[in-house]
Design a protein around this motif. Structure first.
Motif, short mmCIF file in Angstrom:
data_model
loop_
_atom_site.label_atom_id
_atom_site.label_comp_id
_atom_site.label_asym_id
_atom_site.label_seq_id
_atom_site.Cartn_x
_atom_site.Cartn_y
_atom_site.Cartn_z
N CYS A 72 0.85 -1.20 0.00
CA CYS A 72 0.00 0.00 0.00
C CYS A 72 0.88 1.25 0.00
N SER A 73 1.65 1.38 -1.06
CA SER A 73 2.66 2.44 -1.12
C SER A 73 2.10 3.83 -1.40
N GLY A 74 0.81 3.93 -1.70
CA GLY A 74 0.22 5.24 -1.95
C GLY A 74 0.90 5.93 -3.12
N SER A 75 1.20 7.20 -2.97
CA SER A 75 1.80 7.96 -4.07
C SER A 75 3.28 7.62 -4.27
N GLY A 76 3.85 6.84 -3.37
CA GLY A 76 5.22 6.37 -3.54
C GLY A 76 6.30 7.30 -3.03
N ASP A 77 5.94 8.44 -2.47
CA ASP A 77 6.95 9.39 -2.02
C ASP A 77 7.90 8.79 -0.99
N TRP A 78 7.34 8.08 0.00
CA TRP A 78 8.16 7.50 1.06
C TRP A 78 9.10 6.44 0.49
N VAL A 79 8.56 5.52 -0.32
CA VAL A 79 9.37 4.42 -0.83
C VAL A 79 10.44 4.92 -1.80
N VAL A 80 10.17 5.95 -2.55
CA VAL A 80 11.19 6.52 -3.45
C VAL A 80 12.35 7.06 -2.60
N GLY A 81 12.04 7.74 -1.52
CA GLY A 81 13.08 8.25 -0.62
C GLY A 81 13.89 7.13 0.02
N GLN A 82 13.21 6.08 0.45
CA GLN A 82 13.90 4.95 1.06
C GLN A 82 14.80 4.23 0.05
N ALA A 83 14.28 4.02 -1.16
CA ALA A 83 15.08 3.37 -2.20
C ALA A 83 16.31 4.20 -2.54
N ALA A 84 16.15 5.50 -2.62
CA ALA A 84 17.29 6.38 -2.90
C ALA A 84 18.34 6.26 -1.80
N ALA A 85 17.89 6.22 -0.55
CA ALA A 85 18.82 6.11 0.58
C ALA A 85 19.53 4.75 0.60
N ASP A 86 18.86 3.71 0.11
CA ASP A 86 19.42 2.35 0.12
C ASP A 86 20.13 1.96 -1.18
N ALA A 87 20.30 2.89 -2.10
CA ALA A 87 20.91 2.57 -3.40
C ALA A 87 22.25 1.87 -3.21
N GLY A 88 22.41 0.75 -3.88
CA GLY A 88 23.65 -0.02 -3.80
C GLY A 88 23.68 -1.06 -2.70
N SER A 89 22.81 -0.90 -1.69
CA SER A 89 22.81 -1.86 -0.59
C SER A 89 21.53 -2.67 -0.49
N ALA A 90 20.42 -2.16 -1.04
CA ALA A 90 19.14 -2.87 -0.99
C ALA A 90 18.28 -2.45 -2.17
#
Length: 124
Positions: A72-90
């Motif tokens: 239930c990611s909604g507009s995706g703002d939170w998950v985009v931020g999390q993915a950016a922070a985890d780039a290369g590791s997750a």
């Protein structure tokens, strides 16, 4: 003639009709977008027997990166931020049932250059 951007509205001229992806890349500074059909092909190559091979999907040859899931990611703002922070590791997978919200998340991810995030929507 060319693409005109006015108040964040992208207007294509007839000369752009053959390549709206290139126009988006040039006008909005998006570094790389997949070719038409490439995403569907990658998903097809990354699934078998009802299983998703995450390493293949995200291009992780080692298959060792952690995969995180948001339901239930909604507009995706939170998950985009999390993915950016985890780039290369997750890598991240976001699930949503409303297509308009998926579209918003995909646009946000593309504009941010996030490549370790996949969106899944019901009915696709």
């Amino acid at each position: 003639k060319g693409t005109v951007v006015h108040d964040k509205l992208l207007i294509f001229s007839e000369s752009d009709a053959a390549s709206p992806v290139k126009a988006l890349q040039q006008q909005w500074g998006i570094a790389k977008l997949p070719e038409p059909g490439a995403v569907r092909q990658r998903v097809k190559e990354s699934t078998s027997g009802g299983k998703i091979h995450w390493g293949k999907l995200f291009g992780d040859s080692t298959g060792r990166r952690e995969v995180k899931l948001e339901i239930c990611s909604g507009s995706g703002d939170w998950v985009v931020g999390q993915a950016a922070a985890d780039a290369g590791s997750a890598d991240w997978c976001a699930m949503e049932i409303r297509r308009d919200r998926i579209f918003h998340g995909l646009c946000s991810a593309a504009m941010a250059g996030v490549g370790n995030l996949a969106f899944f929507v019901r009915g696709c």
